[in-house]
Design a protein around this motif. Structure first.
Motif, PDB file in Angstrom:
ATOM      1  N   ARG A  48      -2.193  14.937  17.149  1.00 19.59           N
ATOM      2  CA  ARG A  48      -1.976  16.105  17.993  1.00 19.59           C
ATOM      3  C   ARG A  48      -0.522  16.114  18.427  1.00 19.59           C
ATOM      4  O   ARG A  48       0.160  15.102  18.390  1.00 19.59           O
ATOM      5  N   ARG A  49      -0.088  17.277  18.834  1.00 18.57           N
ATOM      6  CA  ARG A  49       1.285  17.400  19.307  1.00 18.57           C
ATOM      7  C   ARG A  49       1.400  16.758  20.667  1.00 18.57           C
ATOM      8  O   ARG A  49       0.520  16.873  21.499  1.00 18.57           O
ATOM      9  N   ARG A  50       2.513  16.129  20.900  1.00 20.67           N
ATOM     10  CA  ARG A  50       2.755  15.505  22.189  1.00 20.67           C
ATOM     11  C   ARG A  50       3.521  16.463  23.072  1.00 20.67           C
ATOM     12  O   ARG A  50       4.186  17.364  22.615  1.00 20.67           O
TER      13      ARG A  50
END
Length: 100
Positions: A48-50
């Motif tokens: 997932r994007r941080r």
């Protein structure tokens, strides 16, 4: 017992040759283990994007000059003063006081 790989570098412990061999035997015996090849590493993606999600209307940094007493009065309202100034400007635009 293992010694740190570098004197003064607490927490960095390099396994011995025997420990490495035991680790690799364990990996070889695990049917779920996958060897990380250079090709596989190049294709890996984060799960997932941080960080914060992308804002619908991202803020834009602005540099502007205002009278010192005005800025002092705004900052005296406490934390979140920039958000409140943004809301005041937004309200002025909505009321037609400022053309967007």
């Amino acid at each position: 017992m293992n010694k740190p790989s570098q004197p003064g570098k607490a927490g960095i412990i390099v396994p011995t040759a025997e420990e490495d061999a035991a680790i690799y035997r364990g990996i070889a015996a695990d049917p779920d283990a996958v060897e990380l090849t250079a090709d596989l590493a190049a294709r890996l993606q984060p799960l997932r994007r941080r960080g914060r999600p992308t804002a619908e209307r991202p803020k834009v940094p602005v540099t502007m000059r205002v009278d010192a007493d005005v800025l002092d009065a705004i900052k005296a309202t406490g934390s979140g003063w920039q958000t409140r100034v943004n809301q005041l400007l937004r309200d002025a635009v909505r009321r037609g006081k400022l053309a967007a």
